[in-house]
Design an enzyme around this catalytic site. Structure first.
Site, PDB file in Angstrom:
ATOM      1  N   SER A  10       0.851  -1.197   0.000  1.00 34.17           N
ATOM      2  CA  SER A  10       0.000   0.000   0.000  1.00 34.17           C
ATOM      3  C   SER A  10       0.879   1.236   0.000  1.00 34.17           C
ATOM      4  O   SER A  10       1.642   1.459   0.951  1.00 34.17           O
ATOM      5  CB  SER A  10      -0.896   0.005   1.238  1.00 34.17           C
ATOM      6  OG  SER A  10      -1.384   1.319   1.422  1.00 34.17           O
ATOM      7  N   HIS A  35      -1.258  -1.286  -4.250  1.00 32.79           N
ATOM      8  CA  HIS A  35      -2.513  -0.961  -3.564  1.00 32.79           C
ATOM      9  C   HIS A  35      -2.568   0.549  -3.366  1.00 32.79           C
ATOM     10  O   HIS A  35      -1.662   1.153  -2.786  1.00 32.79           O
ATOM     11  CB  HIS A  35      -2.573  -1.703  -2.231  1.00 32.79           C
ATOM     12  CG  HIS A  35      -3.883  -1.583  -1.520  1.00 32.79           C
ATOM     13  ND1 HIS A  35      -5.012  -2.298  -1.885  1.00 32.79           N
ATOM     14  CD2 HIS A  35      -4.243  -0.829  -0.454  1.00 32.79           C
ATOM     15  CE1 HIS A  35      -6.003  -1.982  -1.065  1.00 32.79           C
ATOM     16  NE2 HIS A  35      -5.575  -1.085  -0.193  1.00 32.79           N
ATOM     17  N   ASP A  37      -4.698   3.595  -1.917  1.00 31.27           N
ATOM     18  CA  ASP A  37      -5.746   3.926  -0.943  1.00 31.27           C
ATOM     19  C   ASP A  37      -6.288   5.337  -1.165  1.00 31.27           C
ATOM     20  O   ASP A  37      -5.559   6.317  -1.014  1.00 31.27           O
ATOM     21  CB  ASP A  37      -5.188   3.827   0.476  1.00 31.27           C
ATOM     22  CG  ASP A  37      -5.028   2.382   0.929  1.00 31.27           C
ATOM     23  OD1 ASP A  37      -6.001   1.625   0.823  1.00 31.27           O
ATOM     24  OD2 ASP A  37      -3.926   2.035   1.382  1.00 31.27           O
ATOM     25  N   MET A  39      -8.856   8.143   0.109  1.00 33.28           N
ATOM     26  CA  MET A  39      -9.658   8.559   1.274  1.00 33.28           C
ATOM     27  C   MET A  39     -10.165   9.978   1.062  1.00 33.28           C
ATOM     28  O   MET A  39      -9.445  10.807   0.500  1.00 33.28           O
ATOM     29  CB  MET A  39      -8.812   8.499   2.539  1.00 33.28           C
ATOM     30  CG  MET A  39      -8.197   7.130   2.781  1.00 33.28           C
ATOM     31  SD  MET A  39      -7.298   7.087   4.333  1.00 33.28           S
ATOM     32  CE  MET A  39      -6.521   5.473   4.229  1.00 33.28           C
ATOM     33  N   HIS A  68      -8.365   1.122  -3.867  1.00 29.04           N
ATOM     34  CA  HIS A  68      -9.271   0.885  -2.734  1.00 29.04           C
ATOM     35  C   HIS A  68      -9.958   2.208  -2.419  1.00 29.04           C
ATOM     36  O   HIS A  68      -9.356   3.105  -1.824  1.00 29.04           O
ATOM     37  CB  HIS A  68      -8.435   0.368  -1.551  1.00 29.04           C
ATOM     38  CG  HIS A  68      -9.214   0.197  -0.286  1.00 29.04           C
ATOM     39  ND1 HIS A  68      -8.606  -0.065   0.927  1.00 29.04           N
ATOM     40  CD2 HIS A  68     -10.552   0.238  -0.023  1.00 29.04           C
ATOM     41  CE1 HIS A  68      -9.532  -0.156   1.861  1.00 29.04           C
ATOM     42  NE2 HIS A  68     -10.715   0.034   1.319  1.00 29.04           N
ATOM     43  N   MET A  70     -12.139   4.550  -0.456  1.00 32.60           N
ATOM     44  CA  MET A  70     -12.790   4.811   0.836  1.00 32.60           C
ATOM     45  C   MET A  70     -13.426   6.182   0.679  1.00 32.60           C
ATOM     46  O   MET A  70     -12.979   7.180   1.279  1.00 32.60           O
ATOM     47  CB  MET A  70     -11.749   4.767   1.961  1.00 32.60           C
ATOM     48  CG  MET A  70     -11.261   3.348   2.239  1.00 32.60           C
ATOM     49  SD  MET A  70      -9.687   3.274   3.129  1.00 32.60           S
ATOM     50  CE  MET A  70      -8.555   3.340   1.744  1.00 32.60           C
ATOM     51  N   MET A 139     -11.306  -6.099   5.546  1.00 32.29           N
ATOM     52  CA  MET A 139     -10.496  -5.148   6.313  1.00 32.29           C
ATOM     53  C   MET A 139     -10.171  -5.765   7.677  1.00 32.29           C
ATOM     54  O   MET A 139     -11.077  -6.209   8.387  1.00 32.29           O
ATOM     55  CB  MET A 139     -11.246  -3.833   6.540  1.00 32.29           C
ATOM     56  CG  MET A 139     -11.501  -2.988   5.297  1.00 32.29           C
ATOM     57  SD  MET A 139     -10.022  -2.541   4.380  1.00 32.29           S
ATOM     58  CE  MET A 139      -9.128  -1.565   5.580  1.00 32.29           C
ATOM     59  N   ASP A 181      -6.525  -6.534   4.313  1.00 28.29           N
ATOM     60  CA  ASP A 181      -5.906  -5.198   4.357  1.00 28.29           C
ATOM     61  C   ASP A 181      -5.908  -4.674   5.785  1.00 28.29           C
ATOM     62  O   ASP A 181      -6.970  -4.448   6.376  1.00 28.29           O
ATOM     63  CB  ASP A 181      -6.719  -4.265   3.438  1.00 28.29           C
ATOM     64  CG  ASP A 181      -6.110  -2.868   3.308  1.00 28.29           C
ATOM     65  OD1 ASP A 181      -5.029  -2.615   3.876  1.00 28.29           O
ATOM     66  OD2 ASP A 181      -6.738  -2.041   2.618  1.00 28.29           O
TER      67      ASP A 181
END
Ligand code: DX5
Ligand code: ZN
Length: 227
Positions: A10, A35, A37, A39, A68, A70, A139, A181
């Site tokens: 990540s 990966h 992320d 957010m 991913h 979020m 998660m 994760d």
């Protein structure tokens, strides 16, 4: 069955001032996918990177970019990530008003689709969509930050999803990645694999180490003991 395993560093824990070099280095060190992320300071209490950063790192590697999300809402941003070169796009069901439609949108955009389960999110969200997914992400921390401790309850959840995925594969021949994760380290990766995961996100364990190849190699060595 001998399973093949994938390591997905990540970049949340990478040095953002040198992000391109970090991506190149971790792929050279043996990463199978990156990966990514995302957010939004709304669905989770943190703010990270978006499609422009995905587009910037895309030319640096042929490894899959595993986004991913979020973020809430989900759908508006999906085509942007597809255009930016994402290969896999995963989202949290609570963040989408129409989960089945979002899965279709991800596929129509040319990407693989994943559904993500927070520690308190029930697996019943899989009941009517598992056969449409390419990846299920369990998660093992609450999303929002790197460097948290692995929540042991994720092991039981992984085992249950593994049963569902294996049953579907027997029926249809279709296979689905089972990703985990949060808090994955060289010291617990074998136990997590035994519970059923085949794709391992690791942020701080890899980017927090001095020797990326050494850490990824240690993870692969631990996984060898599993089958
Ligand atoms: C957390 C992110 C994770 C995070 C994992 O919300 O989804 O991908 O980077 O970091 P570690 O491996 O440090 O727990
Ligand atoms: Zn993640």
């Amino acid at each position: 069955m001998t399973r093949s395993y994938r390591i997905a560093p990540s970049i949340l824990s990478a040095n953002f001032a040198r992000l391109g070099d970090e991506v190149t280095a971790v792929v050279a060190a043996g990463a199978d996918m990156i990966h990514f992320d995302v957010m939004d300071n709304h669905y989770v209490p943190n703010l990270t990177i978006g499609p422009m950063v995905c587009e910037a790192i895309r030319p640096l590697t042929e490894a899959a970019i595993d986004v991913h999300l979020m973020v809430e809402p989900v759908d508006r941003i999906v085509p942007d990530f597809a255009k930016a070169g994402a290969n896999i796009i995963s989202f949290h069901p609570e963040a989408s008003a129409h989960v089945d439609r979002t899965i279709g949108l991800i596929h129509d955009s040319g990407c693989k689709a994943g559904l993500v389960f927070n520690p308190a999110t029930p697996l019943s969200w899989l009941d009517h969509v598992l056969d449409k997914l390419d990846l299920v992400l369990i998660m093992s921390v609450n999303p929002g930050f790197g460097g948290q401790s692995f929540i042991p309850g994720a092991l039981l959840k992984l085992a249950e999803v593994r049963r569902r995925i294996d049953a579907l594969r027997l029926q249809t021949g279709r296979d689905i990645l089972l990703q985990v994760d949060g808090g994955v380290k060289t010291g617990n990766i074998a136990e997590i694999a035994r519970a059923g995961a085949d794709t391992f996100v690791a942020g701080s364990a890899i980017f927090g180490s001095k020797d990326y190849a050494g850490t990824i190699g240690a993870m692969r060595a631990a996984l060898k003991s599993v089958d």
